[in-house]
Design an enzyme around this catalytic site. Structure first.
Site, short mmCIF file in Angstrom:
data_model
loop_
_atom_site.label_atom_id
_atom_site.label_comp_id
_atom_site.label_asym_id
_atom_site.label_seq_id
_atom_site.Cartn_x
_atom_site.Cartn_y
_atom_site.Cartn_z
CG ASP A 58 -2.32 0.58 0.85
OD1 ASP A 58 -2.36 1.75 0.41
OD2 ASP A 58 -3.34 -0.12 0.99
CG HIS A 114 -4.31 2.11 -2.11
ND1 HIS A 114 -4.32 3.02 -1.07
CD2 HIS A 114 -5.61 1.90 -2.44
CE1 HIS A 114 -5.59 3.33 -0.77
NE2 HIS A 114 -6.38 2.68 -1.59
CD GLU A 127 -9.97 3.78 -1.30
OE1 GLU A 127 -10.89 4.21 -0.61
OE2 GLU A 127 -8.88 3.42 -0.84
C1 TNX Z 1 -10.85 1.88 1.90
S1 TNX Z 1 -11.57 -1.00 1.33
C2 TNX Z 1 -9.75 1.18 1.44
C3 TNX Z 1 -8.56 1.04 2.31
C4 TNX Z 1 -8.74 1.76 3.62
C5 TNX Z 1 -10.14 1.52 4.14
C6 TNX Z 1 -10.41 2.07 5.49
C7 TNX Z 1 -10.58 -0.63 0.21
C8 TNX Z 1 -10.59 -1.52 -0.91
N1 TNX Z 1 -9.79 0.46 0.29
O1 TNX Z 1 -7.43 1.49 1.61
O2 TNX Z 1 -7.80 1.28 4.52
O3 TNX Z 1 -11.05 2.10 3.23
O4 TNX Z 1 -11.65 1.60 6.01
#
Ligand code: TNX
Length: 540
Positions: free
Chosen positions: A198, A271, A335
């Protein structure tokens, strides 16, 4: 006539700290069928654990049981090959091919005063059944070992019963990861999703790219407090760590002995800041970058216009895949802001050349290329539900986290799905009143709500429902810096998750579960596991 304890509990005089439920009724997850018998099987030093001759796996499972019994009672039982005339007073672990009607993980357990028989069609089922025997053992050390008579027929509702652990935001060493795998095993869970990379740290050694860990494994400081608080403050303490490939193999072996599949996650295209800190040429801008000490979503991601990105990720996966015998690799996909791709001439040129209409389609192109590579090595991919955007890769499975809609859509497109909705399975959220809890990510997910987790959307047809492999809970560790805190966030919610994923839906019973949990809290203590007492106060 009622036994005194039962009378007291009927009259409301027994408080929560005095478990009323008998151990026989305190199996978690609740088995498909459990019938209490009369009497109990008493373990004596003469009791033998019989296993099918020449079966190394059964022998290992027998040894595990023997160690458990020694730990609680001090009595050391021998594990030996079943003789042609097994004597009364034995515990027998045996394979019966006909039990394959209970799926690969089902088992039958018969505890009678004269003998105990645990049978399944294969060792995996015997191992799941062993967890039931473990829960029949007394929790207190030094107690006489007496297994209450029961007949159990059991099998899981779902084939994917998972827990995830984010080791990037905070790093957890091999010993704790093994302990975590033990916790999964005790709950009859079978999948460990290891979130290895990440923005805040790259945690797996890749020999061809040493700077992934020498640079990407370490950050200069970590955010103090909540990330929406302004201004951000950092502790300026260098923080990090990573697993060598040898350590990864060791963990995978450990999981295998517990019939748990490890699914590694290598995040792409988003990430990725920690990777870019080591190899800035894989970004669209060229960097430089520092490993993040702040939480959130960052604009700098792997560049889709850069051919080197694909070579790099293929090289990484070429080293990662052989370490994990499981069939599935998680490629992230969540994301990934499209800002950099939008402003990158090479990305735009690629879009034009490939006839892609927007950056979402470019991400889809990215994932499809990676999928083709992974498929060519005999494995398949799973990704967060964003991989639906711009078109799903042909063989990809979807992990639905932004609610269950993504999973529903994917199932309709005949793609496998694992449900892990933020609403019911994000164990980084508060489980009690935020005012009374340690700092957490936000959100509110009490035990009672986890218990209502239903991975199969009603709106799917029976044929579409077949694509729902199961569910999983996630432990993102932005606000979870210690092992004790991981346990605190995991327990007791992992127990509710286990029941939601194992037990037939019609048998789910919250009051009964709460009763059984009284014994489970004692087990956490016996395991040395931290857990949230706050959950006691939460009632639906
Ligand atoms: C979203 S869930 C993210 C993570 C974060 C999390 C915190 C997901 C696929 N991505 O990078 O840690 O929310 O709840």
């Amino acid at each position: 006539w009622l036994p005194l304890a039962a009378f007291l509990s009927l009259s409301g005089a027994v408080s929560a700290q005095q478990p009323a439920a008998s151990p026989a009724a305190s199996i978690i997850p609740q088995p498909v069928r459990l019938m209490a018998g009369t009497g109990s099987f008493v373990v004596t030093p003469a009791t033998k654990i019989y296993v099918d001759p020449k079966n190394g796996e059964l022998r290992r499972i027998g040894e595990t049981l023997s160690q458990d019994i020694r730990r609680t009672s001090g009595v050391q039982l021998q594990v030996v090959a079943t003789p042609s005339n097994p004597d009364a007073g034995s515990i027998r672990l045996t394979l019966r091919p006909a039990l394959d009607t209970l799926s690969t993980e089902g088992y039958m357990l018969s505890v009678q005063p004269t003998q105990v028989v645990l049978a399944a069609s294969n060792a995996q089922g015997v191992f799941r059944g062993l967890q039931t025997i473990r829960q029949l053992l007394p929790v207190q050390r030094g107690a006489a070992v007496r297994l209450p008579a029961v007949e159990v027929i059991d099998k899981p509702r779902y084939q994917w019963r998972g827990m995830h652990l984010d080791v990037s935001r905070h790093f957890f060493g091999v010993e704790f990861v093994k302990k975590y795998i033990d916790y999964l095993a005790l709950h009859k869970l079978n999948t460990f999703h290891w979130h290895l990379t990440d923005d805040q740290g790259w945690r797996i050694e890749i020999k061809k790219y040493p700077r992934l860990t020498s640079v990407g494994g370490w950050r200069d400081g970590t955010l103090i407090g909540h990330y929406t608080d302004q201004p951000h403050q950092f502790d300026n303490v260098r923080y990090g760590g990573f697993y060598t490939q040898e350590q990864i193999r060791e963990v995978v072996r450990y999981a295998q002995e517990r019939y748990i599949t490890v699914v590694p996650e290598i995040e792409m295209p988003g990430h990725a800041v920690a990777a870019l800190a080591g190899y800035p040429e894989l970004s669209c801008t060229g960097g430089p970058f520092k490993v993040e000490g702040l939480w959130g979503v960052f604009d700098d991601i792997f560049c889709a216009g850069n051919e080197q990105t694909f070579t790099f990720l293929q090289d990484v996966l070429t080293e990662v895949m052989p370490l994990f015998p499981g069939k599935i690799v998680h490629i992230g996909g969540d994301e990934a802001p499209k800002t950099r791709w939008h402003n990158c001439p090479k990305c735009q040129a690629r879009m034009k050349a490939e006839g892609l209409k927007d950056e979402h389609e470019l991400q889809s192109y990215f994932v499809q290329r990676m999928e083709k590579f992974v498929n060519s090595k005999g494995k398949s991919i799973i990704g967060w539900d964003e991989i639906l955007e711009g078109g799903l890769a042909p063989n990809a499975a979807v992990m639905s986290w932004r609610g269950q809609e993504g999973g529903t859509t994917a199932a309709r497109q005949k793609h496998n799905v694992v449900m892990t909705p933020g609403s019911h399975s994000y164990f980084d959220h508060y489980q009690g009143l935020p005012e009374l809890e340690p700092l957490a990510f936000g959100g509110y997910l009490p035990l009672s709500k986890v218990y209502t987790f239903e991975p199969t959307p009603k709106e799917l047809t029976p044929a579409e429902q077949q694509y729902i492999l199961g569910g999983q809970a996630n432990i993102w560790t932005e606000y979870i810096p210690t092992e004790q805190q991981v346990e605190y966030m995991a327990f007791p919610r992992m127990s509710a998750l286990a029941e939601a994923l194992w037990t037939p839906a019609r048998q789910r019973n919250w009051p009964d579960f709460q009763q059984r949990m009284q014994q489970q809290y004692r087990r956490y203590e016996a395991w040395g596991g931290n857990y949230a007492r706050s959950a006691f106060n939460v009632r639906p």
